[in-house]
Design an enzyme around this catalytic site. Structure first.
Site, PDB file in Angstrom:
ATOM      1  N   ASP A  77       0.826  -1.211   0.000  1.00  0.00           N
ATOM      2  CA  ASP A  77       0.000   0.000   0.000  1.00  0.00           C
ATOM      3  C   ASP A  77       0.863   1.265   0.000  1.00  0.00           C
ATOM      4  O   ASP A  77       2.099   1.193  -0.086  1.00  0.00           O
ATOM      5  CB  ASP A  77      -0.938  -0.064   1.220  1.00  0.00           C
ATOM      6  CG  ASP A  77      -2.282   0.583   0.962  1.00  0.00           C
ATOM      7  OD1 ASP A  77      -2.369   1.432   0.064  1.00  0.00           O
ATOM      8  OD2 ASP A  77      -3.242   0.251   1.684  1.00  0.00           O
ATOM      9  N   GLU A 126      -0.886   1.721  -5.173  1.00  0.00           N
ATOM     10  CA  GLU A 126      -0.499   3.132  -5.135  1.00  0.00           C
ATOM     11  C   GLU A 126      -1.672   4.027  -5.528  1.00  0.00           C
ATOM     12  O   GLU A 126      -1.523   5.241  -5.608  1.00  0.00           O
ATOM     13  CB  GLU A 126       0.736   3.264  -6.052  1.00  0.00           C
ATOM     14  CG  GLU A 126       1.404   4.595  -6.115  1.00  0.00           C
ATOM     15  CD  GLU A 126       0.875   5.432  -7.267  1.00  0.00           C
ATOM     16  OE1 GLU A 126       1.330   6.587  -7.369  1.00  0.00           O
ATOM     17  OE2 GLU A 126       0.029   4.961  -8.049  1.00  0.00           O
ATOM     18  N   TRP A 127      -2.835   3.371  -5.755  1.00  0.00           N
ATOM     19  CA  TRP A 127      -4.124   4.043  -6.023  1.00  0.00           C
ATOM     20  C   TRP A 127      -4.153   4.821  -7.341  1.00  0.00           C
ATOM     21  O   TRP A 127      -5.044   5.675  -7.531  1.00  0.00           O
ATOM     22  CB  TRP A 127      -4.513   4.984  -4.873  1.00  0.00           C
ATOM     23  CG  TRP A 127      -4.258   4.467  -3.499  1.00  0.00           C
ATOM     24  CD1 TRP A 127      -4.595   3.221  -3.038  1.00  0.00           C
ATOM     25  CD2 TRP A 127      -3.617   5.144  -2.409  1.00  0.00           C
ATOM     26  NE1 TRP A 127      -4.202   3.089  -1.721  1.00  0.00           N
ATOM     27  CE2 TRP A 127      -3.599   4.262  -1.316  1.00  0.00           C
ATOM     28  CE3 TRP A 127      -3.075   6.415  -2.262  1.00  0.00           C
ATOM     29  CZ2 TRP A 127      -3.050   4.611  -0.083  1.00  0.00           C
ATOM     30  CZ3 TRP A 127      -2.527   6.762  -1.026  1.00  0.00           C
ATOM     31  CH2 TRP A 127      -2.512   5.868   0.041  1.00  0.00           C
ATOM     32  N   GLY A 128      -3.184   4.584  -8.214  1.00  0.00           N
ATOM     33  CA  GLY A 128      -3.176   5.306  -9.482  1.00  0.00           C
ATOM     34  C   GLY A 128      -2.695   6.741  -9.372  1.00  0.00           C
ATOM     35  O   GLY A 128      -2.741   7.486 -10.360  1.00  0.00           O
ATOM     36  N   ASP A 147     -10.047   3.548  -3.781  1.00  0.00           N
ATOM     37  CA  ASP A 147     -10.727   2.318  -3.344  1.00  0.00           C
ATOM     38  C   ASP A 147     -12.134   2.161  -3.924  1.00  0.00           C
ATOM     39  O   ASP A 147     -12.910   3.109  -4.007  1.00  0.00           O
ATOM     40  CB  ASP A 147     -10.845   2.306  -1.812  1.00  0.00           C
ATOM     41  CG  ASP A 147      -9.504   2.105  -1.148  1.00  0.00           C
ATOM     42  OD1 ASP A 147      -8.475   2.164  -1.846  1.00  0.00           O
ATOM     43  OD2 ASP A 147      -9.491   1.905   0.077  1.00  0.00           O
TER      44      ASP A 147
END
Ligand code: GLA
Length: 401
Positions: free
Chosen positions: A152, A186-188, A208
């Site tokens: 994460d 890395e959530w983009g 998310d």
């Protein structure tokens, strides 16, 4: 990298394999990983009991037989402080016999174990992160028998760039000596589809997911619905390859506010996108309808096609969309999606979805599991927030598959 293996025997065997630098060279996740993760349904409520019962359910439900392998523990498995030797410590109330015992249990079931950490000073739930401890933690995971790491992006970055942080763990995993799938979360934020191929086996492309059809939130905000995420994938179809996958986040099939049709649409679309199929529902208590969605082998075959070409959006008109994915046997998978309320007739053609021209086509309905013959017109009446999904082979003879 060019690898040459030679073996003398009755004859000389020469095998050449070519591994392009565009994918991490760890030999893993040649098709998108399939499994389960605790976060979407259980958040911090993880334990050895849950993980082991989930492994049992994965076998009993037929999911293992359908291709699901990884049982992944997300955040909150550890204590808030490291040991005096600097090691991560599994919370003894949740994992009384440690992670090693859970890994052994999962392995005995013919499955693999995944774990979660963060490329910052803390995880998103405030537990110790791995920055500055990459080698020590990767070695620990390897000793425990971990097969998959979701990494994460929470906590203090200590002045390091995202490239330094994600590369440090890649190298540490390689040095650990154990094959461990490396999943970047890395959530983009920094567009990982432009840099992550030689670093990880998969990378999250968005914030998310939440179990809702759409939230209409801006791209960079939390959380995102199924359609919000889908929209963000349309531009990414050429950036994934075998061993290196776009990850539009874990499945919400069977969760929250999703209807069965929405779950079916979500599963179909994720398969067409070559997404990792990581279930996020409670497998121990799964209605038959949800199990049928997760174990639909015709749809799973689209996701797991060895050619690994991601699907793309062919057209959209505000209410409906057509998506297609070239399959390695020359067929094309196609989704007719109704994003709005009320049934609508959706039509496309074999030509529009890029199929080879033929006098007729064999069309398999991947949800009804029926075959028909078409002159090239592909059509269905699709209900509220639902899909029809087909696989189209040029030539109408059965056996052209
Ligand atoms: C982030 C990730 C989620 C989940 C949580 C755990 O929000 O994107 O998938 O891992 O952290 O805290």
């Amino acid at each position: 990298m060019l690898k040459v293996f030679t073996a003398a025997g009755a004859g000389m065997l020469l095998v050449l394999t070519f591994t392009p630098a565009r994918a991490l060279d760890n030999g893993l996740a040649r098709t998108p990983p399939m499994g389960w993760n605790s976060w979407n349904s259980f958040h911090c409520d993880v334990s050895a009991k849950l993980v082991e019962a989930t492994a049992d359910a994965m076998v009993a439900s037929g999911m293992r037989a359908a291709g699901y392998v990884y049982v992944n523990i997300d955040d909150c498995w550890l204590l808030k402080t490291r040991s005096r030797h600097g090691d991560l410590v599994p919370d003894p109330r949740k994992f009384p016999h440690g992670i090693e015992a859970v890994a052994a249990y999962v392995h005995r079931k013919g499955l693999k174990l995944g774990i979660y950490e963060s490329a910052g000073a803390t995880t998103c739930a405030g537990y110790p992160g791995s920055i500055g401890h990459e080698k020590q933690d990767a070695a620990q995971f390897a000793r425990w028998g971990v097969d998959y790491l979701k990494y994460d992006n929470c906590g203090d970055y200590k002045g390091e760039t995202y490239l330094q942080r994600y590369t440090a763990m890649r190298d540490a995993l390689a040095q650990s000596g154990r094959p461990i799938v490396y999943s970047l979360c890395e959530w983009g934020n920094k567009q990982p589809w432009t840099w992550a191929q030689p670093i990880g086996n998969l990378w999250r492309t968005t914030q998310d997911i939440t179990p809702r059809w759409r939230t209409d939130q801006p791209e960079n905000s939390y959380p995102q619905g199924i359609l919000d995420i889908l929209d963000q994938q349309a531009k990414l179809s050429t950036t994934s390859h075998p061993g290196a996958w776009n990850d539009p986040d874990m499945l919400e099939v069977g969760n929250g506010y999703l209807t069965d049709d929405e779950s079916e649409a979500h599963f179909s679309l994720w398969a067409l996108l070559n997404a990792p199929l990581i279930a996020g529902n409670d497998l121990r208590d799964m209605p038959q309808g949800v199990r049928d969605i997760l174990t639909n082998r015709d749809v799973i075959a689209v996701d797991q096609d060895w050619g690994g070409r991601q699907g793309y959006r062919v057209s959209e008109d505000g209410n409906t969309q057509v998506w297609a994915k070239p399959m390695s046997d020359g067929s094309v998978a196609v989704i007719l999606l109704n994003t709005r309320r009320g049934p609508v007739n959706i039509v496309t053609t074999a030509k529009a979805i890029g199929s080879r021209a033929a006098a007729s086509y064999r069309v398999r309905d991947l949800w009804k599991h029926t075959d028909s013959v078409s002159d090239g017109r592909i059509e269905a009446t699709v209900g509220t927030h639902a899909v029809a999904m087909f696989r189209v082979w040029p030539g109408s003879k059965s056996g052209t598959r």
